[in-house]
Design a protein around this motif. Structure first.
Motif, PDB file in Angstrom:
ATOM      1  N   ARG A   1       0.684  -1.782  -0.354  1.00  0.00           N
ATOM      2  CA  ARG A   1       0.235  -0.037  -0.535  1.00  0.00           C
ATOM      3  C   ARG A   1       0.710   1.042   0.203  1.00  0.00           C
ATOM      4  N   GLN A   2       1.926   1.466   0.641  1.00  0.00           N
ATOM      5  CA  GLN A   2       2.696   2.301   0.378  1.00  0.00           C
ATOM      6  C   GLN A   2       3.823   2.120  -1.087  1.00  0.00           C
ATOM      7  N   ILE A   3       3.666   1.468  -1.703  1.00  0.00           N
ATOM      8  CA  ILE A   3       4.219   1.333  -3.573  1.00  0.00           C
ATOM      9  C   ILE A   3       3.493   2.544  -4.153  1.00  0.00           C
ATOM     10  N   PRO A   4       3.690   3.249  -4.468  1.00  0.00           N
ATOM     11  CA  PRO A   4       2.892   4.994  -5.433  1.00  0.00           C
ATOM     12  C   PRO A   4       2.530   3.781  -6.497  1.00  0.00           C
ATOM     13  N   PHE A   5       1.950   4.323  -7.081  1.00  0.00           N
ATOM     14  CA  PHE A   5       1.677   3.821  -8.781  1.00  0.00           C
ATOM     15  C   PHE A   5       2.220   5.115  -9.216  1.00  0.00           C
ATOM     16  N   ILE A   6       3.246   4.636 -10.602  1.00  0.00           N
ATOM     17  CA  ILE A   6       3.464   5.622 -11.475  1.00  0.00           C
ATOM     18  C   ILE A   6       3.533   5.378 -12.465  1.00  0.00           C
ATOM     19  N   LYS A   7       2.884   5.849 -13.396  1.00  0.00           N
ATOM     20  CA  LYS A   7       2.401   5.646 -15.015  1.00  0.00           C
ATOM     21  C   LYS A   7       3.800   5.396 -16.017  1.00  0.00           C
ATOM     22  N   GLY A   8       4.483   5.664 -15.559  1.00  0.00           N
ATOM     23  CA  GLY A   8       5.796   5.811 -16.045  1.00  0.00           C
ATOM     24  C   GLY A   8       6.684   4.656 -16.789  1.00  0.00           C
ATOM     25  N   PHE A   9       6.159   3.537 -15.647  1.00  0.00           N
ATOM     26  CA  PHE A   9       6.707   2.692 -15.722  1.00  0.00           C
ATOM     27  C   PHE A   9       5.846   1.209 -16.492  1.00  0.00           C
ATOM     28  N   ILE A  10       4.855   1.897 -17.116  1.00  0.00           N
ATOM     29  CA  ILE A  10       4.309   1.182 -18.182  1.00  0.00           C
ATOM     30  C   ILE A  10       5.371   0.658 -19.050  1.00  0.00           C
ATOM     31  N   VAL A  11       5.869   1.533 -19.793  1.00  0.00           N
ATOM     32  CA  VAL A  11       7.170   1.594 -20.379  1.00  0.00           C
ATOM     33  C   VAL A  11       7.846   0.218 -20.225  1.00  0.00           C
ATOM     34  N   PRO A  12       8.258  -0.092 -19.690  1.00  0.00           N
ATOM     35  CA  PRO A  12       9.495  -1.316 -19.082  1.00  0.00           C
ATOM     36  C   PRO A  12       8.597  -2.024 -18.969  1.00  0.00           C
ATOM     37  N   TYR A  13       7.616  -1.822 -18.652  1.00  0.00           N
ATOM     38  CA  TYR A  13       6.416  -3.011 -18.390  1.00  0.00           C
ATOM     39  C   TYR A  13       5.703  -4.320 -19.796  1.00  0.00           C
ATOM     40  N   LEU A  14       5.369  -3.332 -20.677  1.00  0.00           N
ATOM     41  CA  LEU A  14       5.073  -3.340 -22.071  1.00  0.00           C
ATOM     42  C   LEU A  14       6.610  -3.991 -23.017  1.00  0.00           C
ATOM     43  N   SER A  15       8.149  -3.931 -22.258  1.00  0.00           N
ATOM     44  CA  SER A  15       9.088  -3.613 -23.456  1.00  0.00           C
ATOM     45  C   SER A  15       9.597  -5.659 -23.127  1.00  0.00           C
ATOM     46  N   TRP A  16       9.025  -5.870 -21.510  1.00  0.00           N
ATOM     47  CA  TRP A  16       8.783  -7.405 -21.524  1.00  0.00           C
ATOM     48  C   TRP A  16       9.039  -8.212 -23.086  1.00  0.00           C
ATOM     49  N   TYR A  17       7.821  -7.734 -23.781  1.00  0.00           N
ATOM     50  CA  TYR A  17       7.657  -8.756 -25.019  1.00  0.00           C
ATOM     51  C   TYR A  17       8.813  -8.323 -26.012  1.00  0.00           C
ATOM     52  N   GLY A  18       9.391  -7.852 -25.941  1.00  0.00           N
ATOM     53  CA  GLY A  18      10.646  -7.140 -26.757  1.00  0.00           C
ATOM     54  C   GLY A  18      11.669  -7.745 -26.348  1.00  0.00           C
ATOM     55  N   PHE A  19      11.714  -7.592 -24.816  1.00  0.00           N
ATOM     56  CA  PHE A  19      12.939  -7.707 -24.608  1.00  0.00           C
ATOM     57  C   PHE A  19      13.423  -9.101 -24.248  1.00  0.00           C
ATOM     58  N   LEU A  20      12.083 -10.103 -23.829  1.00  0.00           N
ATOM     59  CA  LEU A  20      12.103 -11.521 -23.877  1.00  0.00           C
ATOM     60  C   LEU A  20      12.644 -12.246 -25.364  1.00  0.00           C
ATOM     61  N   LEU A  21      12.146 -11.528 -26.596  1.00  0.00           N
ATOM     62  CA  LEU A  21      12.379 -11.894 -28.342  1.00  0.00           C
ATOM     63  C   LEU A  21      13.570 -11.296 -27.840  1.00  0.00           C
TER      64      LEU A  21
ATOM     65  N   GLU B   1      -6.755  10.592 -15.618  1.00  0.00           N
ATOM     66  CA  GLU B   1      -6.342  11.184 -16.048  1.00  0.00           C
ATOM     67  C   GLU B   1      -6.278  10.740 -17.683  1.00  0.00           C
ATOM     68  N   THR B   2      -5.662  10.933 -18.977  1.00  0.00           N
ATOM     69  CA  THR B   2      -6.247  10.013 -20.018  1.00  0.00           C
ATOM     70  C   THR B   2      -4.826  10.534 -20.830  1.00  0.00           C
ATOM     71  N   ASP B   3      -3.662  11.916 -20.137  1.00  0.00           N
ATOM     72  CA  ASP B   3      -2.157  10.764 -21.109  1.00  0.00           C
ATOM     73  C   ASP B   3      -2.183   9.883 -21.833  1.00  0.00           C
ATOM     74  N   TRP B   4      -0.955   9.989 -22.864  1.00  0.00           N
ATOM     75  CA  TRP B   4      -0.839   8.344 -23.727  1.00  0.00           C
ATOM     76  C   TRP B   4      -0.655   7.717 -22.854  1.00  0.00           C
ATOM     77  N   LEU B   5       0.427   7.821 -20.806  1.00  0.00           N
ATOM     78  CA  LEU B   5       0.951   6.860 -21.037  1.00  0.00           C
ATOM     79  C   LEU B   5       0.217   6.353 -19.617  1.00  0.00           C
ATOM     80  N   LEU B   6      -1.084   7.096 -19.209  1.00  0.00           N
ATOM     81  CA  LEU B   6      -2.243   6.032 -19.049  1.00  0.00           C
ATOM     82  C   LEU B   6      -3.623   4.926 -19.876  1.00  0.00           C
ATOM     83  N   ARG B   7      -3.169   6.349 -20.701  1.00  0.00           N
ATOM     84  CA  ARG B   7      -3.603   4.838 -22.227  1.00  0.00           C
ATOM     85  C   ARG B   7      -3.286   3.404 -22.237  1.00  0.00           C
ATOM     86  N   MET B   8      -2.208   3.700 -22.316  1.00  0.00           N
ATOM     87  CA  MET B   8      -1.279   2.505 -21.943  1.00  0.00           C
ATOM     88  C   MET B   8      -1.723   1.381 -21.603  1.00  0.00           C
ATOM     89  N   VAL B   9      -1.820   2.088 -19.746  1.00  0.00           N
ATOM     90  CA  VAL B   9      -2.454   1.532 -18.347  1.00  0.00           C
ATOM     91  C   VAL B   9      -4.064   0.907 -18.791  1.00  0.00           C
TER      92      VAL B   9
END
Length: 214
Positions: A35-55, A101-109
């Motif tokens: 509960r003390q860990i904040p939500f940080i929308k920018g981390f969606i980028v490394p999260y989604l990079s998982w697919y290309g990273f494995l390949l 909100e509705t910025d591009w990072l949150l749309r990815m989330v």
């Protein structure tokens, strides 16, 4: 031909598609620390990079250390099947933040949240696969240290990202690492026994050849 073995991973992943839905009671493993860990929308980028990273990680490993590559696929498939077995009998869920909100990072989330239901989180397959690939690079002596550092750094970043985008909790990481280490131990024993048997067979063949020549 070697790269075709990678198809085993998405093939096994079809099991997850079947399990990723509400099926009775789902347990919540959130702790006070989570509960003390904040939500940080920018981390969606490394999260989604998982697919290309494995390949990319697998393709380079196949190029540099083919034997290690095959064993790593075996480890990953075994680990995924164990995770899916847990999902089938012990379903967990993770509460997600409300996105206003509705910025591009949150749309990815939002896309991730729509595509992946908040079930079957323990152990985390994101963590499992990233960890197994990292260990594969760390144990080989055919990859330069720079690549090992890059793979390890990216693996850890992906693992951390699962917390900041609220796709997993800390216990999901712990469970994934325990499963990975168990699978790595079993496969390493298989590798050693395989190597020992190969040496024995080679020695017997050598002795037989010497006997025939005499």
């Amino acid at each position: 031909m070697a790269c075709s073995a990678l198809l085993l991973i998405p093939l096994v992943g079809l099991i997850y598609v079947h399990l990723n839905q509400a099926d009775g009671r789902a347990y919540n493993l959130v702790t006070d620390l989570d509960r003390q860990i904040p939500f940080i929308k920018g981390f969606i980028v490394p999260y989604l990079s998982w697919y290309g990273f494995l390949l990319i990680g697998f393709l380079y490993l196949a190029h540099k250390d083919r034997r290690n590559y095959y064993f790593t696929i075996l480890e990953m498939v075994m680990g995924l099947l164990l995770c899916y077995g847990v999902y089938a009998i012990y379903q967990t869920t993770v509460p997600r933040p409300e996105l206003t909100e509705t910025d591009w990072l949150l749309r990815m989330v939002e896309w991730v949240y729509r595509s992946d239901q908040p079930f079957n989180c323990f152990p985390s397959t994101h963590v499992l696969t990233s960890y197994v690939l990292m260990r594969a690079y760390l144990r080989t002596n055919r990859v330069a240290i720079g690549y090992k550092i890059a793979i390890s750094s990216m693996s850890l970043l992906i693992i951390v990202s699962t917390q900041f985008v609220k796709q997993h909790v800390l216990l999901d990481i712990v469970g994934a690492v325990v499963v990975a280490e168990g699978v790595l131990y079993v496969v390493e024993r298989i590798r050693r026994n395989w190597g020992t048997e190969a040496i024995k067979v080679h020695a017997q063949q050598h002795n037989l050849d010497r006997g025939l020549r005499r």
